[in-house]
Enzyme design. Structure first.
Site, PDB file in Angstrom:
ATOM      1  N   ASN A   9      -1.714  -4.187  -4.609  1.00  0.00           N
ATOM      2  CA  ASN A   9      -1.689  -2.699  -4.544  1.00  0.00           C
ATOM      3  C   ASN A   9      -2.564  -1.941  -5.597  1.00  0.00           C
ATOM      4  OD1 ASN A   9      -1.722   0.207  -4.767  1.00  0.00           O
ATOM      5  ND2 ASN A   9       0.690   0.274  -4.576  1.00  0.00           N
TER       6      ASN A   9
ATOM      7  N   CYS B  17      -2.607   6.850  -5.986  1.00  0.00           N
ATOM      8  CA  CYS B  17      -2.635   5.959  -4.856  1.00  0.00           C
ATOM      9  C   CYS B  17      -3.449   6.674  -3.684  1.00  0.00           C
ATOM     10  CB  CYS B  17      -1.515   5.018  -4.150  1.00  0.00           C
ATOM     11  SG  CYS B  17      -0.946   3.948  -5.261  1.00  0.00           S
TER      12      CYS B  17
ATOM     13  N   HIS C 137      -3.718   2.446   2.879  1.00  0.00           N
ATOM     14  CA  HIS C 137      -3.488   2.091   1.572  1.00  0.00           C
ATOM     15  C   HIS C 137      -2.503   0.832   1.544  1.00  0.00           C
ATOM     16  CE1 HIS C 137      -2.572   2.089  -2.544  1.00  0.00           C
ATOM     17  NE2 HIS C 137      -0.996   2.303  -2.535  1.00  0.00           N
TER      18      HIS C 137
HETATM   19  N1  ACO Z   1      11.453 -10.832  -8.172  1.00  0.00           N
HETATM   20  C1  ACO Z   1      12.828 -11.132  -7.689  1.00  0.00           C
HETATM   21  N2  ACO Z   1      13.882  -9.943  -7.737  1.00  0.00           N
HETATM   22  C2  ACO Z   1      13.405  -8.853  -7.955  1.00  0.00           C
HETATM   23  C3  ACO Z   1      11.991  -8.403  -8.168  1.00  0.00           C
HETATM   24  C4  ACO Z   1      11.072  -9.428  -8.159  1.00  0.00           C
HETATM   25  N3  ACO Z   1       9.801  -8.948  -8.482  1.00  0.00           N
HETATM   26  N4  ACO Z   1      12.277  -7.028  -8.347  1.00  0.00           N
HETATM   27  C5  ACO Z   1      13.418  -6.829  -7.852  1.00  0.00           C
HETATM   28  N5  ACO Z   1      14.112  -7.700  -7.636  1.00  0.00           N
HETATM   29  C6  ACO Z   1      15.481  -7.856  -7.329  1.00  0.00           C
HETATM   30  C7  ACO Z   1      16.391  -6.579  -7.829  1.00  0.00           C
HETATM   31  O1  ACO Z   1      16.653  -6.451  -9.125  1.00  0.00           O
HETATM   32  C8  ACO Z   1      17.432  -6.306  -7.055  1.00  0.00           C
HETATM   33  O2  ACO Z   1      18.576  -7.315  -7.527  1.00  0.00           O
HETATM   34  P1  ACO Z   1      19.882  -6.998  -7.413  1.00  0.00           P
HETATM   35  O3  ACO Z   1      20.292  -6.714  -6.034  1.00  0.00           O
HETATM   36  O4  ACO Z   1      20.579  -8.129  -7.900  1.00  0.00           O
HETATM   37  O5  ACO Z   1      20.265  -5.788  -8.213  1.00  0.00           O
HETATM   38  C9  ACO Z   1      17.084  -6.884  -5.702  1.00  0.00           C
HETATM   39  O6  ACO Z   1      15.656  -7.649  -5.910  1.00  0.00           O
HETATM   40  C10 ACO Z   1      16.713  -5.988  -4.536  1.00  0.00           C
HETATM   41  O7  ACO Z   1      15.856  -5.107  -5.283  1.00  0.00           O
HETATM   42  P2  ACO Z   1      15.309  -3.709  -4.583  1.00  0.00           P
HETATM   43  O8  ACO Z   1      14.819  -2.622  -5.185  1.00  0.00           O
HETATM   44  O9  ACO Z   1      16.401  -3.128  -3.556  1.00  0.00           O
HETATM   45  O10 ACO Z   1      14.407  -4.640  -3.488  1.00  0.00           O
HETATM   46  P3  ACO Z   1      13.796  -3.686  -2.179  1.00  0.00           P
HETATM   47  O11 ACO Z   1      13.932  -4.375  -0.895  1.00  0.00           O
HETATM   48  O12 ACO Z   1      13.741  -2.037  -2.154  1.00  0.00           O
HETATM   49  O13 ACO Z   1      12.067  -3.955  -2.375  1.00  0.00           O
HETATM   50  C11 ACO Z   1       9.938  -3.072  -3.451  1.00  0.00           C
HETATM   51  C12 ACO Z   1      11.506  -3.301  -3.744  1.00  0.00           C
HETATM   52  C13 ACO Z   1       9.211  -4.150  -3.005  1.00  0.00           C
HETATM   53  C14 ACO Z   1       9.543  -2.240  -4.691  1.00  0.00           C
HETATM   54  C15 ACO Z   1      10.254  -2.041  -2.291  1.00  0.00           C
HETATM   55  O14 ACO Z   1      11.169  -0.812  -2.516  1.00  0.00           O
HETATM   56  C16 ACO Z   1       9.015  -1.051  -1.969  1.00  0.00           C
HETATM   57  O15 ACO Z   1       8.040  -1.723  -1.667  1.00  0.00           O
HETATM   58  N6  ACO Z   1       8.983   0.061  -2.239  1.00  0.00           N
HETATM   59  C17 ACO Z   1       7.736   0.727  -2.413  1.00  0.00           C
HETATM   60  C18 ACO Z   1       7.145   0.904  -3.452  1.00  0.00           C
HETATM   61  C19 ACO Z   1       5.592   0.867  -3.477  1.00  0.00           C
HETATM   62  O16 ACO Z   1       4.833   0.478  -2.743  1.00  0.00           O
HETATM   63  N7  ACO Z   1       5.142   1.514  -4.853  1.00  0.00           N
HETATM   64  C20 ACO Z   1       3.705   1.255  -5.199  1.00  0.00           C
HETATM   65  C21 ACO Z   1       3.324   2.554  -5.557  1.00  0.00           C
HETATM   66  S1  ACO Z   1       3.611   3.944  -4.361  1.00  0.00           S
HETATM   67  C22 ACO Z   1       2.491   3.465  -3.086  1.00  0.00           C
HETATM   68  O17 ACO Z   1       1.476   2.747  -3.241  1.00  0.00           O
HETATM   69  C23 ACO Z   1       3.004   3.820  -1.639  1.00  0.00           C
END
Ligand code: ACO
Length: 324
Positions: free
Chosen positions: A278, A114, A248
């Site tokens: 993304n 990224c 990004h």
């Molecule tokens: N739909 C519905 N529910 C979901 C999904 C989905 N697509 N994905 C996860 N869940 C659920 C999980 O299973 C979890 O359920 P549980 O509480 O019953 O266990 C709940 O939602 C919460 O999951 P978390 O992982 O805690 O959610 P979070 O608020 O952290 O959001 C996310 C997840 C969006 C991935 C966030 O952590 C994030 O944006 N991180 C940055 C990662 C990123 O951007 N990566 C891209 C590549 S790196 C870059 O480009 C910067």
């Protein structure tokens, strides 16, 4: 007189097919509300069967050349940032060079996931400053959908496909224009929070994206902010002079976190994550081209780019857009 490297044009290309959150919810256990609330993403573009990263890159390059009133013959260097090359080798950049007929240019790929666009920009700038050419075509292009495990809702909802490109030109007479500063960083200790579980030397397969989302999130805002402060200091400007933050596009919450940390008004940030998701190395040049095309970014504006991704690798750059 000091040489500058100007950014004199941009272009972009998105595959036709659109996958909305509701479309995704027909085959993965997710819903539009969750995705929008956690990420800001509403839809993503996805390559058609047989459509390759080089096709996306070629179309973005043609668009950038047209917008800069140049032809392929004008280009001396092609640097293509991608994590999803057509082939293990040769470089996708070489395929793009051939399709463009840009036979005056040497061409190679850069892989920083990224952060790829910021890396490619800095590499191309360095080559032009070292007199290895006068004009560079810098492309970010990804078919990221090819790396997704469509049964893993924690990753497959986040990404999309697309390409963006910029044209750089060395100039001896353009003080305070072009790339004013850039900074690149890597910390391989964090490999396990974001990686693909495949590769030529390890498994012989392509693999799928695996991610500890919360860990990535935690690193993102802190590392993006420190790299942004570094380029602001290097360039001797103040954050209040930034006309557009073009980050990004991974997650709206990371983008808004950066905007607040820098103390920028919300309307000075270019956001495309809702429509594009993304697109990894393509996300910054796609966002830039949208803001150039709709008239927000004008010649003379100070642009701030920042990105982080697998590696972890991250970086930032400040660019005064256009020509004096
Ligand atoms: N739909 C519905 N529910 C979901 C999904 C989905 N697509 N994905 C996860 N869940 C659920 C999980 O299973 C979890 O359920 P549980 O509480 O019953 O266990 C709940 O939602 C919460 O999951 P978390 O992982 O805690 O959610 P979070 O608020 O952290 O959001 C996310 C997840 C969006 C991935 C966030 O952590 C994030 O944006 N991180 C940055 C990662 C990123 O951007 N990566 C891209 C590549 S790196 C870059 O480009 C910067």
């Amino acid at each position: 007189m000091n040489k500058s490297v100007l950014m004199v044009g941009s272009g972009a290309y998105l595959p036709e097919k659109i996958l909305t959150n509701d479309d995704l919810a027909t085959f993965v256990d997710t819903d539009d509300g969750w995705i929008k609330q956690r990420t800001g993403i509403a839809q993503r573009h996805i390559v058609a069967d047989g459509e390759l990263t080089s096709d996306l890159a070629y179309n973005a390059a043609i668009n950038a050349l047209e917008n800069a009133n140049m032809t392929a013959d004008d280009i001396d260097v092609i640097v293509l940032a991608t994590t999803t090359p057509d082939d293990t080798f040769p470089a996708t950049a070489a395929q793009v060079q051939n399709r463009l007929g840009a036979y005056n240019a040497f061409a190679f790929d850069v892989q920083a996931v990224c952060a790829g666009f910021v890396y490619a920009l800095t590499v191309a700038e360095s080559l032009l400053l070292a007199n290895k050419g006068r004009r560079a075509l810098v492309i970010g292009a990804e078919s990221f959908s090819k790396l997704l495990d469509w049964e893993d809702r924690t990753t497959c909802v986040l990404f999309g496909d697309g390409a963006g490109a910029v044209i750089l030109e060395a100039s001896d007479d353009a003080q305070n224009y072009g790339i004013l500063s850039s900074a690149l960083y890597t910390d391989g200790r964090h490999r396990d929070i974001l990686y693909v579980d495949g590769g030529p030397s390890k498994t012989g397969s392509v693999g799928h994206v695996r991610m500890k989302g919360q860990d990535v999130f935690r690193h993102a805002v802190e590392k993006l902010a420190s790299s942004m402060y570094a380029v602001i200091e290097q360039a001797g400007v103040s954050e209040t002079e930034i006309d557009w933050l073009i980050p990004h596009q991974a997650n709206l919450r990371i983008i808004d976190g950066m905007q607040k940390k820098l103390g920028l008004p919300a309307d000075r940030v270019v956001r495309t994550v809702s429509e594009h998701a993304n697109t990894s190395a393509a996300s910054i040049p796609l966002a830039l081209n949208q803001a150039v095309s709709d008239g927000r970014v004008k010649s003379g504006h100070l642009l701030a780019f920042e990105a982080i991704g697998g590696g972890l690798s991250w970086g930032a750059a400040l660019v005064r857009y256009g020509r004096p």
